[in-house]
Design a protein around this motif. Structure first.
Motif, PDB file in Angstrom:
ATOM      1  N   SER A   5      -2.376  -1.737   1.121  1.00 44.28           N
ATOM      2  CA  SER A   5      -2.692  -0.343   1.437  1.00 44.28           C
ATOM      3  C   SER A   5      -3.970   0.092   0.741  1.00 44.28           C
ATOM      4  O   SER A   5      -4.406  -0.508  -0.258  1.00 44.28           O
ATOM      5  CB  SER A   5      -1.541   0.564   0.998  1.00 44.28           C
ATOM      6  N   ALA A   6      -4.561   1.163   1.251  1.00 44.69           N
ATOM      7  CA  ALA A   6      -5.774   1.698   0.640  1.00 44.69           C
ATOM      8  C   ALA A   6      -5.510   2.158  -0.788  1.00 44.69           C
ATOM      9  O   ALA A   6      -6.335   1.939  -1.690  1.00 44.69           O
ATOM     10  CB  ALA A   6      -6.312   2.855   1.484  1.00 44.69           C
ATOM     11  N   SER A  10      -7.237   0.489  -4.005  1.00 48.32           N
ATOM     12  CA  SER A  10      -7.994   1.400  -4.860  1.00 48.32           C
ATOM     13  C   SER A  10      -7.588   1.246  -6.322  1.00 48.32           C
ATOM     14  O   SER A  10      -8.435   1.234  -7.226  1.00 48.32           O
ATOM     15  CB  SER A  10      -7.786   2.849  -4.400  1.00 48.32           C
ATOM     16  N   PRO A  47      -7.281  -2.749   4.012  1.00 52.29           N
ATOM     17  CA  PRO A  47      -7.164  -1.405   4.586  1.00 52.29           C
ATOM     18  C   PRO A  47      -8.278  -1.125   5.598  1.00 52.29           C
ATOM     19  O   PRO A  47      -9.364  -1.718   5.533  1.00 52.29           O
ATOM     20  CB  PRO A  47      -7.299  -0.484   3.367  1.00 52.29           C
ATOM     21  N   ALA A  48      -8.009  -0.233   6.503  1.00 52.99           N
ATOM     22  CA  ALA A  48      -9.047   0.222   7.434  1.00 52.99           C
ATOM     23  C   ALA A  48     -10.192   0.848   6.641  1.00 52.99           C
ATOM     24  O   ALA A  48      -9.986   1.423   5.568  1.00 52.99           O
ATOM     25  CB  ALA A  48      -8.474   1.229   8.420  1.00 52.99           C
ATOM     26  N   GLU A  49     -11.394   0.735   7.172  1.00 53.00           N
ATOM     27  CA  GLU A  49     -12.574   1.198   6.443  1.00 53.00           C
ATOM     28  C   GLU A  49     -12.479   2.680   6.083  1.00 53.00           C
ATOM     29  O   GLU A  49     -12.780   3.081   4.951  1.00 53.00           O
ATOM     30  CB  GLU A  49     -13.824   0.931   7.283  1.00 53.00           C
ATOM     31  N   ARG A  50     -12.059   3.511   7.034  1.00 48.94           N
ATOM     32  CA  ARG A  50     -11.981   4.952   6.775  1.00 48.94           C
ATOM     33  C   ARG A  50     -10.950   5.256   5.681  1.00 48.94           C
ATOM     34  O   ARG A  50     -11.189   6.083   4.798  1.00 48.94           O
ATOM     35  CB  ARG A  50     -11.619   5.696   8.059  1.00 48.94           C
ATOM     36  N   GLU A  51      -9.805   4.553   5.708  1.00 54.41           N
ATOM     37  CA  GLU A  51      -8.768   4.798   4.703  1.00 54.41           C
ATOM     38  C   GLU A  51      -9.229   4.386   3.310  1.00 54.41           C
ATOM     39  O   GLU A  51      -8.996   5.103   2.323  1.00 54.41           O
ATOM     40  CB  GLU A  51      -7.490   4.035   5.078  1.00 54.41           C
ATOM     41  N   LEU A  52      -9.888   3.232   3.197  1.00 61.60           N
ATOM     42  CA  LEU A  52     -10.341   2.781   1.887  1.00 61.60           C
ATOM     43  C   LEU A  52     -11.453   3.686   1.361  1.00 61.60           C
ATOM     44  O   LEU A  52     -11.488   3.992   0.156  1.00 61.60           O
ATOM     45  CB  LEU A  52     -10.820   1.333   1.968  1.00 61.60           C
ATOM     46  N   GLY A  54     -11.794   6.836   1.900  1.00 59.25           N
ATOM     47  CA  GLY A  54     -11.165   8.049   1.388  1.00 59.25           C
ATOM     48  C   GLY A  54     -10.488   7.827   0.048  1.00 59.25           C
ATOM     49  O   GLY A  54     -10.577   8.673  -0.853  1.00 59.25           O
ATOM     50  N   ALA A  55      -9.816   6.692  -0.108  1.00 56.86           N
ATOM     51  CA  ALA A  55      -9.108   6.409  -1.360  1.00 56.86           C
ATOM     52  C   ALA A  55     -10.076   6.199  -2.521  1.00 56.86           C
ATOM     53  O   ALA A  55      -9.756   6.534  -3.670  1.00 56.86           O
ATOM     54  CB  ALA A  55      -8.224   5.174  -1.191  1.00 56.86           C
ATOM     55  N   ARG A  60     -17.887   5.949   4.337  1.00 54.51           N
ATOM     56  CA  ARG A  60     -17.395   4.862   5.188  1.00 54.51           C
ATOM     57  C   ARG A  60     -18.469   3.800   5.376  1.00 54.51           C
ATOM     58  O   ARG A  60     -18.159   2.610   5.471  1.00 54.51           O
ATOM     59  CB  ARG A  60     -16.970   5.422   6.546  1.00 54.51           C
TER      60      ARG A  60
END
Length: 477
Positions: A5-6, A10, A47-52, A54-55, A60
């Motif tokens: 997970s992001a 993180s 994790p997806a680029e946008r999620e990582l 954000g974390a 992005r």
């Protein structure tokens, strides 16, 4: 399929806001290190680029560029519609805990593995001369060649633990023996008491069996406190098994004395905990000789030994010493997986054991010289590191001025030195202020490595630390 997970990634990556630009390169480096030493499992979906983004509080575009760098370097694989996955690159295992080919030019201080001494080729020549006597048979000896089992039993007797050949089973190295012993004692979800820090591959073997790790912290600067810590954990949890390295422990080099062995054996007995004791370094007492084997204090102990550290890592000969009924069960399990260990290597091991006393003296002299070279270079080039002098083994366990072990690993690789981060030797958020340095290499190589380490340390000291793995552990107050 495993997915990271992001939030989890993180945590492992730590704070990236203060690193030197370009940030995408720093992010790619840190993810590569996590994949290389196993904290991000191979094949795991990132994790997806946008999620990582954000974390981590990054753009992005930064994450996209980092993932692109990982794919270019072979550390990630993008699959259409499925995501980005962690992989190992072809060729040298840059930054990985797996040993890399020596021809890549880097100085390998990630592994405590000396080159083979002259006794090894001589032993194999003698083994090949002896081999024709064995060729008419089928070549399968699930418990090991009788003559090798007898020699191993004699060695235990010489060390103060009377042993019969029926109490010995031969394995393909010590790690195979540890894994086999743990598989006999542990069911998924059951706790395993371990020292912290300890041997990373043993931790991985336990995790692979679904064990719940019960770490007991060992302070290298106050080792006398550890038996009490272990006793409290044993009383609180009563785990079925414990993995222990009492003889020049990996990575601290600590030697457990006779009094502490007696105390720990009594605590294990009260908790009904079986000890799996790793004796891979027992023959490497440079300034001190170990007491009698731990099994002499704790009957029922499963002892694991090897010739890899005294002679050569490429000689895949190890063994388990246990009660005869346990050995029979282990032999059945071993036969199901590997059938038997190679006859030629076992014959070579017989030769090496016959001359072990003379070989030990020569190895000790070499290691004492190399230890002195490493300690001298560290004192000169990195005087702010605290470096206890081990009484034996193959490594020093350095205390860094601040928690930057993972950052130092990355910088060291850039200048041509391969290291293992301190966090690899433990569980949870721990040991980022530690670094294991083996003295298996020749003195001139060690001095060159420390010169490069000093350069890498100067660069890493301006970086924020990388958070280590937070493994599933069983906390004990």
């Amino acid at each position: 399929m495993v997915a990271v997970s992001a939030g989890r990634l993180s945590q492992l990556l730590g704070d990236l806001t203060a690193v030197r630009p370009p940030r995408y390169a720093a992010l790619a480096d840190r993810i590569r290190l996590l994949i290389g030493d196993g904290r991000v499992p191979l094949g795991a979906r990132l994790p997806a680029e946008r999620e990582l983004a954000g974390a981590l509080g990054l753009s992005r575009a930064t994450v996209t560029a980092a993932y692109a760098r990982l794919r270019e370097d072979g550390w990630a694989d993008a699959r259409q519609g499925a995501g980005t996955f962690a992989v190992l690159p072809a060729g040298p295992a840059r930054g990985a805990w797996l040993p890399a080919p020596p021809e890549d030019g880097a100085i390998d201080l990630a592994h405590a593995a000396p080159a083979a001494p002259p006794e090894v080729p001589a032993a194999f020549a003698a083994a090949l001369a002896e081999l024709p006597r064995h060729l008419p048979g089928h070549g399968y000896h699930p418990a090991g060649l009788p003559e090798l089992r007898a020699r191993i039993a004699e060695r235990y007797g010489a060390r103060g633990l009377p042993t019969e050949p029926e109490q010995v089973v031969v394995t393909t190295g010590a790690l195979a023996g540890v894994s086999l012993a743990l598989s006999l004692l542990l069911a998924p979800g059951r706790p395993l008491l371990v020292e912290q820090p300890t041997y990373p591959n043993a931790l991985d073997a336990a995790r692979g069996l679904g064990a719940q790790l019960l770490p007991t912290a060992l302070d290298p600067e106050a080792p006398e406190e550890w038996p009490g810590t272990a006793a409290r954990a044993l009383r609180a949890v009563r785990p079925p098994a414990a993995y222990l390295v009492p003889d020049f422990a990996n990575p601290t080099g600590r030697l457990l004395g006779a009094t502490d062995r007696e105390r720990l054996a009594a605590d294990l007995r009260r908790a009904r905990t079986v000890a799996v004791v790793d004796e891979a370094f027992v023959e490497l007492g440079l300034d001190a000789s170990p007491p009698a084997p731990f099994a002499a204090f704790a009957p029922g102990t499963i002892s694991v030994g090897s010739l890899s550290k005294l002679f050569w890592g490429g000689l895949r000969i190890g063994w388990i010493r246990a009660d005869a009924d346990v050995v029979r069960r282990l032999t059945v399990a071993l036969a199901r997986s590997t059938m038997a260990v190679a006859v030629v290597e076992q014959l070579a091991a017989c030769v090496l054991l016959d001359g072990i006393e003379a070989s030990r003296a020569a190895v000790h002299a070499r290691l004492q010289e190399r230890r002195a070279a490493l300690l001298g270079a560290l004192a000169e080039r990195l005087p702010d590191w605290r470096v206890p002098v081990p009484a034996g083994g193959l490594f020093v366990w350095c205390a860094l001025p601040e928690p930057r072990s993972s950052a130092l690993v990355l910088e060291a690789e850039r200048v041509g030195v391969r290291l293992a981060p301190g966090s690899l030797f433990g569980t949870g958020h721990a040991l980022e202020d530690r670094l294991r340095l083996p003295f298996a290499q020749p003195p001139e190589v060690l001095r060159r490595a420390v010169d490069l380490l000093a350069l890498a340390d100067a660069r890493a000291s301006g970086s924020r630390e990388v958070a280590p793995v937070e493994a599933d552990v069983l906390a004990v107050s």
